[in-house]
Design an enzyme around this catalytic site. Structure first.
Site, mmCIF file in Angstrom:
data_model
loop_
_atom_site.group_PDB
_atom_site.id
_atom_site.type_symbol
_atom_site.label_atom_id
_atom_site.label_comp_id
_atom_site.label_asym_id
_atom_site.label_seq_id
_atom_site.Cartn_x
_atom_site.Cartn_y
_atom_site.Cartn_z
ATOM 1 N N ARG A 53 0.802 -1.221 0.000
ATOM 2 C CA ARG A 53 0.000 0.000 0.000
ATOM 3 C C ARG A 53 0.836 1.272 0.000
ATOM 4 O O ARG A 53 0.327 2.354 -0.262
ATOM 5 C CB ARG A 53 -0.930 0.016 1.216
ATOM 6 C CG ARG A 53 -1.896 -1.161 1.246
ATOM 7 C CD ARG A 53 -2.973 -0.971 2.278
ATOM 8 N NE ARG A 53 -3.890 -2.112 2.315
ATOM 9 C CZ ARG A 53 -5.058 -2.110 2.929
ATOM 10 N NH1 ARG A 53 -5.464 -1.011 3.548
ATOM 11 N NH2 ARG A 53 -5.817 -3.181 2.909
ATOM 12 N N SER A 66 6.071 -2.051 -7.799
ATOM 13 C CA SER A 66 7.317 -1.588 -7.176
ATOM 14 C C SER A 66 8.291 -1.054 -8.223
ATOM 15 O O SER A 66 9.015 -0.078 -7.973
ATOM 16 C CB SER A 66 7.977 -2.730 -6.392
ATOM 17 O OG SER A 66 7.164 -3.138 -5.310
ATOM 18 N N ASP A 76 3.091 -14.151 -10.143
ATOM 19 C CA ASP A 76 2.239 -14.079 -11.329
ATOM 20 C C ASP A 76 3.011 -14.211 -12.637
ATOM 21 O O ASP A 76 2.409 -14.444 -13.689
ATOM 22 C CB ASP A 76 1.463 -12.757 -11.344
ATOM 23 C CG ASP A 76 0.625 -12.566 -10.097
ATOM 24 O OD1 ASP A 76 0.185 -13.576 -9.520
ATOM 25 O OD2 ASP A 76 0.423 -11.404 -9.687
ATOM 26 N N GLU A 112 -7.719 -15.972 -11.654
ATOM 27 C CA GLU A 112 -8.616 -15.018 -11.008
ATOM 28 C C GLU A 112 -9.056 -13.881 -11.933
ATOM 29 O O GLU A 112 -10.081 -13.247 -11.688
ATOM 30 C CB GLU A 112 -7.960 -14.437 -9.761
ATOM 31 C CG GLU A 112 -6.699 -13.621 -10.033
ATOM 32 C CD GLU A 112 -6.033 -13.125 -8.754
ATOM 33 O OE1 GLU A 112 -6.619 -13.305 -7.666
ATOM 34 O OE2 GLU A 112 -4.921 -12.554 -8.842
ATOM 35 N N HIS A 136 -3.910 -16.932 -0.756
ATOM 36 C CA HIS A 136 -2.540 -16.620 -0.368
ATOM 37 C C HIS A 136 -1.682 -17.835 -0.068
ATOM 38 O O HIS A 136 -0.465 -17.693 0.119
ATOM 39 C CB HIS A 136 -2.552 -15.677 0.843
ATOM 40 C CG HIS A 136 -3.028 -14.301 0.500
ATOM 41 N ND1 HIS A 136 -4.361 -13.989 0.394
ATOM 42 C CD2 HIS A 136 -2.346 -13.166 0.204
ATOM 43 C CE1 HIS A 136 -4.486 -12.714 0.058
ATOM 44 N NE2 HIS A 136 -3.287 -12.200 -0.065
ATOM 45 N N VAL A 137 -2.274 -19.015 -0.020
ATOM 46 C CA VAL A 137 -1.451 -20.215 0.165
ATOM 47 C C VAL A 137 -0.439 -20.344 -0.972
ATOM 48 O O VAL A 137 0.642 -20.931 -0.797
ATOM 49 C CB VAL A 137 -2.345 -21.475 0.259
ATOM 50 C CG1 VAL A 137 -2.996 -21.788 -1.090
ATOM 51 C CG2 VAL A 137 -1.542 -22.672 0.744
ATOM 52 N N GLN A 138 -0.747 -19.753 -2.122
ATOM 53 C CA GLN A 138 0.160 -19.815 -3.275
ATOM 54 C C GLN A 138 1.416 -18.970 -3.073
ATOM 55 O O GLN A 138 2.420 -19.178 -3.755
ATOM 56 C CB GLN A 138 -0.563 -19.342 -4.538
ATOM 57 C CG GLN A 138 -1.747 -20.195 -4.930
ATOM 58 C CD GLN A 138 -2.674 -19.462 -5.880
ATOM 59 O OE1 GLN A 138 -2.439 -19.420 -7.080
ATOM 60 N NE2 GLN A 138 -3.755 -18.888 -5.363
ATOM 61 N N ARG A 139 1.349 -18.006 -2.166
ATOM 62 C CA ARG A 139 2.479 -17.091 -1.973
ATOM 63 C C ARG A 139 3.356 -17.473 -0.785
ATOM 64 O O ARG A 139 4.406 -16.867 -0.582
ATOM 65 C CB ARG A 139 1.954 -15.667 -1.759
ATOM 66 C CG ARG A 139 1.257 -15.110 -2.961
ATOM 67 C CD ARG A 139 1.329 -13.618 -3.094
ATOM 68 N NE ARG A 139 1.189 -12.837 -1.897
ATOM 69 C CZ ARG A 139 0.490 -11.696 -1.838
ATOM 70 N NH1 ARG A 139 -0.174 -11.285 -2.905
ATOM 71 N NH2 ARG A 139 0.452 -11.002 -0.737
#
EC number: 2.7.1.11
Length: 355
Positions: free
Chosen positions: A77, A110, A132, A226, A276-279
């Protein structure tokens, strides 16, 4: 004079971040005797009245290669470009800390911020980070392999339930506007249908696959990114975060697909959103090696004074591109990608209408 270089991790967390931090710091310390300073919580650590930093000594970055997440913390953020006051505060803190440059490890958001700060005179080197795999100019980002492995395992586990109950199981992956995770995990997990943001799907075509499989295997596995949407439909937005560099949060498309699909098939339809389990978790060996290479290459750019560039992998070779080239845009699955051709040729549906 001993060089003093800062490192920060921005955006969402990702397996392999600590491996990059380790490689950048150890390369700089060993090759040019640099003092390395870690910025806590991404750009947020430079936006407060007092900067939040820590020394990254040799011992501090030892033993972190296999750890998930980031020892420095991160924020998706914090945007120092949102106001002139925030930008000036970041530049003032960098000068007060005596940093000769900054290594920014992050995704396209970023990199956009890094490029913007470079336009204000900050010396920056970027390292691409995202599960991603969607950063322009980079064919493989670390964290992606780990995410694909996680999704593949989930598909395999759901397949046994689908077989036992004769269900249609829909698995939703991350990936935002790019379908790389869904495509590779769908192929690796033997999904019957793979739905991507790059190809709007026909709900009747998906239903036809499920009905045909009801007569044979009794179950169907659908892997959906998604950012996928039906022909003529809209993206499924979970939330909008005001003030974020990336305000739109996608999510829930698997449930939307399940609701549309259930009236069209006899089988029970279930949806699983992996989220978020993927991260999380430890990076795969592939990601550990790639992240180490990226970190070391970033250190080489710093020592060469090649500021304003991002480490990249293109055609299987390490190199770099201008931050400006990676700062905006999105690397999506090309419609002529060999993986799409392979999927079609072995009978996987991409949700395309029947000809």
């Amino acid at each position: 004079m001993q060089p003093r270089i800062g490192i920060l991790t921005g955006g969402g967390d990702c397996p392999g971040l600590n491996a990059v931090i380790r490689a950048v710091a150890k390369s700089l310390m060993r090759q040019c005797g640099a003092e390395v300073i870690g910025i806590e919580d991404g750009f947020a650590g430079l936006m407060e009245d007092t900067p939040r930093v820590r020394a990254l000594t040799w011992d501090a970055v030892s033993g972190i290669l296999m750890r998930g997440g980031t020892i420095l913390g991160t924020s998706n953020r914090a945007d120092p470009l949102r106001s002139a006051a925030d930008t000036e505060r970041v530049l003032r803190h960098v000068a007060a800390l005596g940093l000769q440059g900054l290594v920014v490890i992050g995704g396209d958001g970023s990199m956009s911020i890094a490029h913007g700060l470079a336009q204000h005179g900050l010396r920056v080197v970027g390292v691409p980070k995202t599960i991603d795999n969607d950063i322009p100019g980079c064919e493989r980002s670390f964290g992606f392999d780990t995410a694909v492995a996680t999704v593949t395992e989930a598909i395999e586990r759901l397949q046994t339930t689908a077989q036992s109950h004769g269900r249609v199981m829909i698995v939703e992956t991350m990936g935002r506007w790019a379908g790389w995770i869904a495509l590779e995990a769908g192929l690796a997990g033997a999904a019957d249908v793979i739905l991507l943001p790059e190809i709007d799907y026909d709900i009747e075509a998906v239903a036809a696959v499920c009905r045909a499989r009801e007569q044979r295997q009794r179950y169907t596995i659908v892997c959906i990114g998604e950012g996928a949407k039906p022909i003529g439909g809209q993206y499924t937005v979970r939330a909008t975060v005001e003030g974020s560099p990336d305000p739109i949060r996608l999510g829930g498309v698997a449930h939307a697909l399940a609701a549309a699909l259930q009236p069209r098939v006899r089988s029970e339809v279930r949806a699983t959103v992996l989220g978020h389990v993927q991260r999380g978790g430890s990076p795969t060996p592939f990601d550990r090696v790639l992240a180490t290479q990226y970190g070391n290459e970033a250190a080489q750019l710093v020592m060469a004074g090649a500021w304003g560039r991002m480490v990249t992998l293109q055609h299987g070779r390490l190199g770099s591109v201008a931050l400006a080239d990676a700062a905006h845009g999105n690397r999506r699955v090309p419609l002529d990608d060999p993986l799409l051709r392979a999927a079609r040729q072995i009978g996987i549906s991409l949700g395309e209408p029947s000809v």
